[in-house]
Scaffold this motif. Structure first.
Motif, PDB file in Angstrom:
ATOM      1  N   TRP A  90     150.805 -25.718 116.547  1.00  0.00           N
ATOM      2  CA  TRP A  90     150.143 -26.845 115.905  1.00  0.00           C
ATOM      3  C   TRP A  90     150.186 -26.791 114.379  1.00  0.00           C
ATOM      4  O   TRP A  90     150.108 -27.833 113.716  1.00  0.00           O
ATOM      5  CB  TRP A  90     148.678 -26.910 116.361  1.00  0.00           C
ATOM      6  N   LEU A  91     150.318 -25.602 113.793  1.00  0.00           N
ATOM      7  CA  LEU A  91     150.168 -25.479 112.344  1.00  0.00           C
ATOM      8  C   LEU A  91     151.413 -25.012 111.607  1.00  0.00           C
ATOM      9  O   LEU A  91     151.419 -24.965 110.379  1.00  0.00           O
ATOM     10  CB  LEU A  91     149.025 -24.498 112.037  1.00  0.00           C
ATOM     11  N   SER A  92     152.476 -24.664 112.324  1.00  0.00           N
ATOM     12  CA  SER A  92     153.629 -24.022 111.683  1.00  0.00           C
ATOM     13  C   SER A  92     154.324 -24.914 110.658  1.00  0.00           C
ATOM     14  O   SER A  92     154.994 -24.417 109.748  1.00  0.00           O
ATOM     15  CB  SER A  92     154.638 -23.562 112.747  1.00  0.00           C
ATOM     16  N   ARG A  93     154.189 -26.232 110.752  1.00  0.00           N
ATOM     17  CA  ARG A  93     154.886 -27.121 109.830  1.00  0.00           C
ATOM     18  C   ARG A  93     154.110 -27.335 108.532  1.00  0.00           C
ATOM     19  O   ARG A  93     154.625 -27.902 107.583  1.00  0.00           O
ATOM     20  CB  ARG A  93     155.137 -28.478 110.504  1.00  0.00           C
ATOM     21  N   ILE A  94     152.858 -26.874 108.492  1.00  0.00           N
ATOM     22  CA  ILE A  94     152.049 -27.013 107.289  1.00  0.00           C
ATOM     23  C   ILE A  94     152.365 -25.857 106.346  1.00  0.00           C
ATOM     24  O   ILE A  94     152.700 -24.752 106.782  1.00  0.00           O
ATOM     25  CB  ILE A  94     150.545 -27.013 107.648  1.00  0.00           C
ATOM     26  N   ARG A  95     152.236 -26.080 105.038  1.00  0.00           N
ATOM     27  CA  ARG A  95     152.437 -25.019 104.057  1.00  0.00           C
ATOM     28  C   ARG A  95     151.454 -23.880 104.357  1.00  0.00           C
ATOM     29  O   ARG A  95     150.244 -24.087 104.398  1.00  0.00           O
ATOM     30  CB  ARG A  95     152.191 -25.560 102.646  1.00  0.00           C
ATOM     31  N   GLY A  96     151.984 -22.678 104.583  1.00  0.00           N
ATOM     32  CA  GLY A  96     151.122 -21.556 104.956  1.00  0.00           C
ATOM     33  C   GLY A  96     150.645 -21.638 106.397  1.00  0.00           C
ATOM     34  O   GLY A  96     149.657 -20.990 106.769  1.00  0.00           O
ATOM     35  N   GLY A  97     151.352 -22.405 107.216  1.00  0.00           N
ATOM     36  CA  GLY A  97     150.895 -22.677 108.583  1.00  0.00           C
ATOM     37  C   GLY A  97     150.740 -21.450 109.460  1.00  0.00           C
ATOM     38  O   GLY A  97     149.802 -21.370 110.259  1.00  0.00           O
ATOM     39  N   LEU A  98     151.667 -20.489 109.339  1.00  0.00           N
ATOM     40  CA  LEU A  98     151.567 -19.287 110.181  1.00  0.00           C
ATOM     41  C   LEU A  98     150.337 -18.457 109.816  1.00  0.00           C
ATOM     42  O   LEU A  98     149.668 -17.900 110.686  1.00  0.00           O
ATOM     43  CB  LEU A  98     152.827 -18.432 110.059  1.00  0.00           C
ATOM     44  N   ALA A  99     150.043 -18.386 108.513  1.00  0.00           N
ATOM     45  CA  ALA A  99     148.841 -17.670 108.091  1.00  0.00           C
ATOM     46  C   ALA A  99     147.593 -18.394 108.590  1.00  0.00           C
ATOM     47  O   ALA A  99     146.621 -17.768 109.021  1.00  0.00           O
ATOM     48  CB  ALA A  99     148.810 -17.525 106.571  1.00  0.00           C
ATOM     49  N   MET A 100     147.630 -19.733 108.539  1.00  0.00           N
ATOM     50  CA  MET A 100     146.525 -20.510 109.090  1.00  0.00           C
ATOM     51  C   MET A 100     146.409 -20.287 110.594  1.00  0.00           C
ATOM     52  O   MET A 100     145.297 -20.248 111.147  1.00  0.00           O
ATOM     53  CB  MET A 100     146.718 -22.001 108.812  1.00  0.00           C
ATOM     54  N   TYR A 224     158.640 -27.458 117.612  1.00  0.00           N
ATOM     55  CA  TYR A 224     157.751 -27.755 118.733  1.00  0.00           C
ATOM     56  C   TYR A 224     157.641 -29.255 118.945  1.00  0.00           C
ATOM     57  O   TYR A 224     157.401 -30.023 118.005  1.00  0.00           O
ATOM     58  CB  TYR A 224     156.352 -27.182 118.466  1.00  0.00           C
ATOM     59  N   THR A 225     157.844 -29.669 120.181  1.00  0.00           N
ATOM     60  CA  THR A 225     157.588 -31.058 120.551  1.00  0.00           C
ATOM     61  C   THR A 225     156.093 -31.198 120.846  1.00  0.00           C
ATOM     62  O   THR A 225     155.361 -30.208 120.958  1.00  0.00           O
ATOM     63  CB  THR A 225     158.395 -31.442 121.798  1.00  0.00           C
ATOM     64  N   TRP A 226     155.653 -32.437 121.000  1.00  0.00           N
ATOM     65  CA  TRP A 226     154.248 -32.649 121.338  1.00  0.00           C
ATOM     66  C   TRP A 226     153.933 -32.050 122.699  1.00  0.00           C
ATOM     67  O   TRP A 226     152.832 -31.540 122.931  1.00  0.00           O
ATOM     68  CB  TRP A 226     153.908 -34.140 121.308  1.00  0.00           C
ATOM     69  N   ALA A 227     154.910 -32.076 123.591  1.00  0.00           N
ATOM     70  CA  ALA A 227     154.698 -31.464 124.916  1.00  0.00           C
ATOM     71  C   ALA A 227     154.484 -29.952 124.778  1.00  0.00           C
ATOM     72  O   ALA A 227     153.624 -29.367 125.451  1.00  0.00           O
ATOM     73  CB  ALA A 227     155.889 -31.752 125.823  1.00  0.00           C
ATOM     74  N   ASP A 228     155.283 -29.324 123.892  1.00  0.00           N
ATOM     75  CA  ASP A 228     155.114 -27.881 123.650  1.00  0.00           C
ATOM     76  C   ASP A 228     153.732 -27.576 123.083  1.00  0.00           C
ATOM     77  O   ASP A 228     153.094 -26.587 123.459  1.00  0.00           O
ATOM     78  CB  ASP A 228     156.181 -27.377 122.674  1.00  0.00           C
TER      79      ASP A 228
END
Length: 446
Positions: A90-100, A224-228
């Protein structure tokens, strides 16, 4: 000697023993024994055994080993990986998403374990190598995990809140309810700082990301798709159901905290055995031994701290301290700031369990005299304990992360973690100005 002078002597004895490096529980035991001999007299020496027994003869304390066991069973399973993967989706596409994602996973995992070091260890093993491979700096990666792990002592079920409830004679159910919203708010504040820190690094990239010669395989970058995303979210439903069941049986009065903890252990055992298959027979034995060790140390600290608190109460140290502050006519917010500073400094050297049990009987009469709510103060006190978990020299979460990535200098982990101390300080100010953020849920439920 005045009562406050006697209290200062007892505190000095304890600090000297702590600095010797001996286990905290033994330092507290010696402090308790010396305090009885000095101020109550040798003829009262037999009170030590009675005080220890009375402090542990409390059914409410049974919740501690049960919640510790529940957390360790989750820590040994694949639960942390499932939670991190859901956050990443859900967050990987945001800047710093993995840390979030690591902060979000820590938030939910904290609600399952009630232990900050366990949360940092479980999420860190999964999240830190992943962030290293994706080009994150060691500061951002380890700082986010170390700080996210602190939520383990705030979000229910929390061993720290159980001990505060027993020491302050407050409802553990209300304390659990009070920890929910602040835990979520702080989690969001951590994510905001991750975004800011990552943006600052993007503008001025670090020449050395701080990983040393740490070896890792670069994972294939996934889209990630929405299904994923919804599939990953569905894997977190068992955790949500477990938390919901524990909270419902507790807040509805169906079970005591100890009984709710027993229900949680049973549900976790079923989930780990049949859903995640994460524990072999040998691993389960190790979990039982580790839970026994942790629970025994917590209960010893609780018992010996309670003896010291009883001696201080007999000497009227808490009452005289409250009277002295009242007579000084200090503004209550000035006193609160001083209390927070004292707790912060103590957190540099002592674990949360010992601070909570030792200081609550002393500070609570003062706090009540100033008109503060005891449930609210329990949350403020716990947030102070969170700061201690990521500040040297004792910061447990820092050393947990160092153990996970031994090739990363401790300085890098510390630099990454210290800004979150400021975030937690800002949270204390926010909850002090708007106490309803803390008290809304317990008042709604009770």
């Amino acid at each position: 000697m005045s009562s406050l002078g006697q209290g200062a002597v007892i505190g000095l004895i304890a600090m000297v023993l702590f600095m010797t490096g001996m286990p905290i529980a033994f330092a507290l035991a010696i402090t308790a024994l010396v305090s009885i001999l000095l101020f109550l007299g040798p003829d009262q020496f037999d009170l030590f055994g009675k005080m220890v027994f009375d402090s542990l003869n409390d059914f409410g304390l049974l919740a501690i080993p049960l919640f510790v066991l529940m957390g360790n069973m989750f820590g040994g399973s694949q639960a942390s990986k499932q939670l991190f993967e859901a956050g990443e989706a859900w967050l990987s596409r945001i800047r710093g998403g993995l840390a979030m994602s690591s902060v979000a996973a820590s938030t939910l995992f904290a609600a399952l374990t009630g232990s900050s070091p366990a949360t940092s260890a479980a999420i860190g093993r999964v999240a830190v190598p992943e962030m290293a491979a994706r080009g994150y700096s060691a500061r951002i990666a380890t700082g986010a995990v170390a700080a996210g792990g602190t939520l383990g002592i705030l979000i229910p079920p929390s061993v720290t809140l159980i001990l505060y409830g027993i020491a302050a004679e407050q409802s553990i159910g209300q304390l659990f309810a009070a920890g929910i919203v602040p835990g979520l708010v702080i989690s969001v504040m951590f994510c905001i700082w991750v975004y800011i820190a990552q943006k600052m690094e993007d503008r001025k990239p670090l020449k050395d990301l701080g990983w040393g010669d740490m070896e890792h395989e670069v994972p294939e970058r996934r889209t990630y798709t929405w299904a994923d995303r919804f599939k990953a979210l569905g894997k977190t439903l068992p955790f949500a159901v477990l938390i919901l069941v524990i909270l419902i049986v507790l807040y509805r009065g169906i079970a005591t905290p100890s009984e709710a903890a027993a229900i949680g252990v049973l549900l976790v055992f079923v989930m780990v055995a049949f859903l995640y298959r994460g524990l072999t027979g040998r691993q389960f034995t190790d979990v039982l031994l580790e839970s026994t060790n942790q629970s025994t140390m917590i209960l010893l600290i609780t018992a010996f701290s309670a003896v010291i608190a009883t001696v201080l109460s007999y000497l009227r140290v808490p009452q005289d301290l409250a009277a002295a502050v009242t007579d000084a006519e200090l503004n209550k917010w000035v006193v609160l700031i001083l209390i927070n500073l004292i707790l912060l400094v103590m957190g540099f050297f002592l674990p949360p369990v010992s601070i909570i049990v030792m200081t609550t009987p002393i500070l609570l009469p003062l706090v009540l005299g100033l008109g503060f709510d005891p449930i609210w103060f329990g949350i403020i006190m716990t947030i102070n304990m969170e700061m201690g978990l990521i500040t040297p020299p004792v910061g447990l979460n820092l050393y947990v992360l160092k153990g996970i990535v031994p090739k990363v200098p401790l300085k890098e982990i510390l630099i990454g973690s210290l800004p979150y101390v400021g975030v937690l300080g800002l949270a204390i100010a926010l909850f002090s100005i708007f106490p309803e953020i803390v008290l809304f849920v317990p008042r709604l439920l009770y």
